[in-house]
Design a protein around this motif. Structure first.
Motif, PDB file in Angstrom:
ATOM      1  N   GLY A 190     -42.358  30.412   8.287  1.00 18.52           N
ATOM      2  CA  GLY A 190     -40.950  30.767   8.296  1.00 18.52           C
ATOM      3  C   GLY A 190     -40.105  29.986   9.272  1.00 18.52           C
ATOM      4  N   CYS A 191     -40.668  28.927   9.851  1.00 18.89           N
ATOM      5  CA  CYS A 191     -39.921  28.046  10.749  1.00 18.89           C
ATOM      6  C   CYS A 191     -40.105  26.615  10.276  1.00 18.89           C
ATOM      7  CB  CYS A 191     -40.423  28.187  12.189  1.00 18.89           C
ATOM      8  SG  CYS A 191     -39.619  27.084  13.382  1.00 18.89           S
ATOM      9  N   ALA A 192     -39.015  25.893  10.090  1.00 21.02           N
ATOM     10  CA  ALA A 192     -39.088  24.478   9.732  1.00 21.02           C
ATOM     11  C   ALA A 192     -38.962  23.656  11.010  1.00 21.02           C
ATOM     12  CB  ALA A 192     -37.978  24.119   8.750  1.00 21.02           C
ATOM     13  N   ILE A 193     -39.995  22.885  11.324  1.00 21.58           N
ATOM     14  CA  ILE A 193     -40.060  22.091  12.548  1.00 21.58           C
ATOM     15  C   ILE A 193     -39.730  20.644  12.208  1.00 21.58           C
ATOM     16  CG2 ILE A 193     -41.535  21.337  14.450  1.00 21.58           C
ATOM     17  CD1 ILE A 193     -43.364  23.788  13.683  1.00 21.58           C
ATOM     18  N   THR A 194     -38.765  20.077  12.911  1.00 15.71           N
ATOM     19  CA  THR A 194     -38.423  18.672  12.717  1.00 15.71           C
ATOM     20  C   THR A 194     -38.563  17.940  14.045  1.00 15.71           C
ATOM     21  OG1 THR A 194     -36.815  19.270  11.003  1.00 15.71           O
ATOM     22  CG2 THR A 194     -36.695  17.032  11.896  1.00 15.71           C
ATOM     23  N   ALA A 195     -39.453  16.969  14.098  1.00 16.72           N
ATOM     24  CA  ALA A 195     -39.596  16.121  15.289  1.00 16.72           C
ATOM     25  C   ALA A 195     -38.542  15.024  15.236  1.00 16.72           C
ATOM     26  CB  ALA A 195     -40.990  15.519  15.343  1.00 16.72           C
ATOM     27  N   ILE A 196     -37.848  14.830  16.359  1.00 14.07           N
ATOM     28  CA  ILE A 196     -36.716  13.894  16.415  1.00 14.07           C
ATOM     29  C   ILE A 196     -36.981  12.866  17.515  1.00 14.07           C
ATOM     30  CG2 ILE A 196     -34.239  13.717  16.826  1.00 14.07           C
ATOM     31  CD1 ILE A 196     -34.035  16.676  15.949  1.00 14.07           C
ATOM     32  N   PRO A 197     -37.064  11.579  17.180  1.00 15.86           N
ATOM     33  CA  PRO A 197     -37.372  10.566  18.192  1.00 15.86           C
ATOM     34  C   PRO A 197     -36.372  10.564  19.356  1.00 15.86           C
ATOM     35  CG  PRO A 197     -37.535   9.632  15.988  1.00 15.86           C
ATOM     36  CD  PRO A 197     -36.922  10.998  15.831  1.00 15.86           C
ATOM     37  N   THR A 198     -36.897  10.377  20.547  1.00 12.09           N
ATOM     38  CA  THR A 198     -36.079  10.224  21.746  1.00 12.09           C
ATOM     39  C   THR A 198     -36.289   8.814  22.304  1.00 12.09           C
ATOM     40  OG1 THR A 198     -37.864  11.173  23.088  1.00 12.09           O
ATOM     41  CG2 THR A 198     -36.111  12.668  22.348  1.00 12.09           C
ATOM     42  N   ALA A 209     -42.491   6.789  26.966  1.00 11.26           N
ATOM     43  CA  ALA A 209     -43.749   7.449  26.644  1.00 11.26           C
ATOM     44  C   ALA A 209     -43.972   7.288  25.148  1.00 11.26           C
ATOM     45  CB  ALA A 209     -43.708   8.931  27.025  1.00 11.26           C
ATOM     46  N   PRO A 210     -45.191   7.052  24.715  1.00  8.54           N
ATOM     47  CA  PRO A 210     -45.433   6.805  23.283  1.00  8.54           C
ATOM     48  C   PRO A 210     -45.102   8.025  22.425  1.00  8.54           C
ATOM     49  CG  PRO A 210     -47.499   7.047  24.490  1.00  8.54           C
ATOM     50  CD  PRO A 210     -46.424   6.949  25.516  1.00  8.54           C
ATOM     51  N   GLY A 211     -44.306   7.788  21.378  1.00  5.85           N
ATOM     52  CA  GLY A 211     -44.015   8.849  20.420  1.00  5.85           C
ATOM     53  C   GLY A 211     -43.202  10.001  20.962  1.00  5.85           C
ATOM     54  N   SER A 212     -42.403   9.770  22.005  1.00  2.00           N
ATOM     55  CA  SER A 212     -41.627  10.869  22.591  1.00  2.00           C
ATOM     56  C   SER A 212     -40.637  11.421  21.568  1.00  2.00           C
ATOM     57  CB  SER A 212     -40.887  10.399  23.844  1.00  2.00           C
ATOM     58  OG  SER A 212     -39.925   9.408  23.525  1.00  2.00           O
ATOM     59  N   CYS A 213     -40.413  12.725  21.641  1.00  2.00           N
ATOM     60  CA  CYS A 213     -39.524  13.347  20.660  1.00  2.00           C
ATOM     61  C   CYS A 213     -38.905  14.618  21.210  1.00  2.00           C
ATOM     62  CB  CYS A 213     -40.288  13.678  19.361  1.00  2.00           C
ATOM     63  SG  CYS A 213     -41.447  15.074  19.485  1.00  2.00           S
ATOM     64  N   GLY A 214     -37.833  15.029  20.568  1.00  2.00           N
ATOM     65  CA  GLY A 214     -37.278  16.365  20.718  1.00  2.00           C
ATOM     66  C   GLY A 214     -37.589  17.115  19.439  1.00  2.00           C
ATOM     67  N   TYR A 215     -37.051  18.311  19.307  1.00  2.00           N
ATOM     68  CA  TYR A 215     -37.341  19.110  18.121  1.00  2.00           C
ATOM     69  C   TYR A 215     -36.109  19.872  17.648  1.00  2.00           C
ATOM     70  CZ  TYR A 215     -42.327  18.373  18.927  1.00  2.00           C
ATOM     71  OH  TYR A 215     -43.570  17.804  19.099  1.00  2.00           O
ATOM     72  N   ARG A 216     -36.105  20.115  16.350  1.00  2.00           N
ATOM     73  CA  ARG A 216     -35.195  21.080  15.748  1.00  2.00           C
ATOM     74  C   ARG A 216     -36.045  22.127  15.055  1.00  2.00           C
ATOM     75  NH1 ARG A 216     -29.619  20.699  12.360  1.00  2.00           N
ATOM     76  NH2 ARG A 216     -29.761  22.760  11.384  1.00  2.00           N
ATOM     77  N   PHE A 217     -35.678  23.402  15.263  1.00  2.00           N
ATOM     78  CA  PHE A 217     -36.385  24.514  14.646  1.00  2.00           C
ATOM     79  C   PHE A 217     -35.389  25.325  13.809  1.00  2.00           C
ATOM     80  CE2 PHE A 217     -38.242  23.661  18.842  1.00  2.00           C
ATOM     81  CZ  PHE A 217     -39.557  23.371  18.495  1.00  2.00           C
ATOM     82  N   ASP A 218     -35.638  25.447  12.532  1.00  2.00           N
ATOM     83  CA  ASP A 218     -34.778  26.219  11.646  1.00  2.00           C
ATOM     84  C   ASP A 218     -35.514  27.463  11.181  1.00  2.00           C
ATOM     85  OD1 ASP A 218     -32.224  24.593  11.073  1.00  2.00           O
ATOM     86  OD2 ASP A 218     -33.806  23.102  10.848  1.00  2.00           O
ATOM     87  N   THR A 219     -34.908  28.623  11.413  1.00  2.00           N
ATOM     88  CA  THR A 219     -35.488  29.897  11.013  1.00  2.00           C
ATOM     89  C   THR A 219     -34.446  30.718  10.268  1.00  2.00           C
ATOM     90  OG1 THR A 219     -34.813  31.223  12.940  1.00  2.00           O
ATOM     91  CG2 THR A 219     -36.780  29.837  13.203  1.00  2.00           C
ATOM     92  N   LEU A 260     -33.708  18.812  23.252  1.00  2.00           N
ATOM     93  CA  LEU A 260     -33.591  17.373  23.511  1.00  2.00           C
ATOM     94  C   LEU A 260     -33.562  17.143  25.012  1.00  2.00           C
ATOM     95  CD1 LEU A 260     -33.207  14.633  21.958  1.00  2.00           C
ATOM     96  CD2 LEU A 260     -30.778  14.870  22.503  1.00  2.00           C
ATOM     97  N   THR A 261     -34.678  16.672  25.553  1.00  2.00           N
ATOM     98  CA  THR A 261     -34.755  16.289  26.963  1.00  2.00           C
ATOM     99  C   THR A 261     -35.517  14.972  27.056  1.00  2.00           C
ATOM    100  OG1 THR A 261     -36.862  17.441  27.426  1.00  2.00           O
ATOM    101  CG2 THR A 261     -34.828  18.725  27.666  1.00  2.00           C
ATOM    102  N   ASP A 262     -35.544  14.401  28.244  1.00  2.00           N
ATOM    103  CA  ASP A 262     -36.304  13.174  28.488  1.00  2.00           C
ATOM    104  C   ASP A 262     -35.925  12.086  27.491  1.00  2.00           C
ATOM    105  OD1 ASP A 262     -38.742  13.948  30.547  1.00  2.00           O
ATOM    106  OD2 ASP A 262     -38.092  15.640  29.319  1.00  2.00           O
ATOM    107  N   THR A 263     -34.666  11.728  27.502  1.00  2.00           N
ATOM    108  CA  THR A 263     -34.187  10.653  26.645  1.00  2.00           C
ATOM    109  C   THR A 263     -33.092   9.881  27.379  1.00  2.00           C
ATOM    110  OG1 THR A 263     -33.359  10.123  24.420  1.00  2.00           O
ATOM    111  CG2 THR A 263     -32.471  12.104  25.455  1.00  2.00           C
ATOM    112  N   GLY A 264     -33.155   8.558  27.288  1.00  2.00           N
ATOM    113  CA  GLY A 264     -32.167   7.743  27.994  1.00  2.00           C
ATOM    114  C   GLY A 264     -30.832   7.670  27.295  1.00  2.00           C
ATOM    115  N   CYS A 265     -30.821   8.084  26.036  1.00  2.00           N
ATOM    116  CA  CYS A 265     -29.577   8.089  25.276  1.00  2.00           C
ATOM    117  C   CYS A 265     -29.725   9.077  24.130  1.00  2.00           C
ATOM    118  CB  CYS A 265     -29.260   6.695  24.719  1.00  2.00           C
ATOM    119  SG  CYS A 265     -30.477   6.091  23.524  1.00  2.00           S
ATOM    120  N   ILE A 266     -28.623   9.384  23.486  1.00  2.00           N
ATOM    121  CA  ILE A 266     -28.672  10.202  22.279  1.00  2.00           C
ATOM    122  C   ILE A 266     -29.043   9.265  21.133  1.00  2.00           C
ATOM    123  CG2 ILE A 266     -27.413  11.762  20.770  1.00  2.00           C
ATOM    124  CD1 ILE A 266     -27.805  12.776  23.645  1.00  2.00           C
ATOM    125  N   THR A 267     -30.239   9.403  20.626  1.00  2.00           N
ATOM    126  CA  THR A 267     -30.702   8.495  19.581  1.00  2.00           C
ATOM    127  C   THR A 267     -29.936   8.750  18.281  1.00  2.00           C
ATOM    128  OG1 THR A 267     -32.435  10.043  18.893  1.00  2.00           O
ATOM    129  CG2 THR A 267     -33.017   8.402  20.569  1.00  2.00           C
TER     130      THR A 267
END
Length: 292
Positions: A130-138, A142-152, A160-167
């Motif tokens: 019941g939760c849609a998880i979307t990994a979002i590159p940052t 660090a290899p493969g770093s990402c943020g997340y979106r969770f839709d319920t 969205l943390t640990d990112t030098g810019c808004i990708t």
């Protein structure tokens, strides 16, 4: 996929079903990060940058244990996000999810737990109870770093943390969320005039470093214009920021944009109160059409 089973996960009330999605931060900052996402249907831990004992203590305080989690998500493999992971792997059978590059790094670090690591698709929804998880590159070193979106069913949460810019991916995929956990790492002038060595200042200020208060404010305003009702500022530097400076800078950007979401700062070391995504009452017929 159609989530007709979601009806059984909510609480019936006069022909409707009520859902609730919440976030508790267990720690937020360069000394450690961990977050609990709970929704009507499941729970996920995001990052284990504190000891497994502290994770368990925080869960216990909420009447939960490791056995109540569905999985652990990792944003990236820096120590302030995975320092407690090895012990958690030993004390549980939980699967560990991350992007493919991050999973490979984790397998290299913890080869004895190779089978526990699973790759998530990037920029595509991954359905889980019941939760849609979307990994979002940052943009981070660090290899493969990402943020997340969770839709319920109750609403959506962004992290969205640990990112030098808004990708570009974050700019595209995060608008429309209700609750946003957003980095506001440093005040630029405080960092420049501080005691950090030059190379570290350059790393933090660089395109693969961390978001400043001003950059966070600009994105917070864009998200609020797109419907975000609450912004929680996270991953503040102890040396180069203060909660008041971060809030003031972001509030200025929000005021300039004419938007007024709830704004707060995640505690550095303690468990936060529950941050709630937008509450929804849905009819059973509407629930049958939801897709996660």
């Amino acid at each position: 996929m159609r989530n007709t089973s979601l009806i059984s996960l909510g609480v019936a009330w006069e022909g409707n079903v009520e859902f609730l999605t919440t976030v508790h931060t267990f720690a937020s900052g360069s000394s450690g990060n961990a977050l609990l996402l709970s929704w009507t249907g499941g729970r996920l831990l995001v990052d284990v940058g504190i000891s497994c004992r502290r994770v368990s203590q925080n869960l216990n305080a909420l009447g939960l244990g490791l056995q109540d989690l569905g999985a652990v998500l990792i944003t990236h493999t820096h120590s302030d996000h995975i320092s407690g992971l090895q012990t958690l792997l030993k004390k549980s059978t939980l699967p560990i999810w991350a992007t493919a590059s991050a999973v490979q790094d984790l397998k290299n670090r913890f080869p004895e737990f190779d089978s526990r690591f699973c790759s998530l698709p990037v920029c595509r929804k991954f359905p889980f109870n019941g939760c849609a998880i979307t990994a979002i590159p940052t943009a981070h070193d660090a290899p493969g770093s990402c943020g997340y979106r969770f839709d319920t069913a109750a609403g959506s949460v962004g992290l969205l943390t640990d990112t030098g810019c808004i990708t570009p991916e974050a700019e595209t995929l995060l608008p429309g969320i209700h609750l946003m956990i957003l980095e506001a790492n440093h005040d630029i002038e405080m960092l420049k005039s501080g005691s950090y060595p030059y190379f570290l200042k350059e790393r933090i200020l660089g395109p693969n470093g961390h978001l400043s208060n001003e950059e966070s404010g600009r994105f917070a305003a864009a998200l609020a214009k797109a419907g975000a009702t609450e912004i929680v500022l996270a991953h503040l530097s102890r040396e180069n920021n203060t909660p008041a400076m971060a809030q003031n800078a972001v509030r200025l950007a929000l005021d300039a944009a004419g938007v007024s979401p709830v704004l707060s700062v995640a505690p550095r070391e303690e468990r936060s109160a529950a941050y709630a995504a937008q509450f929804q009452m849905r009819s059973e017929q509407e629930i049958k059409t939801l897709k996660f």
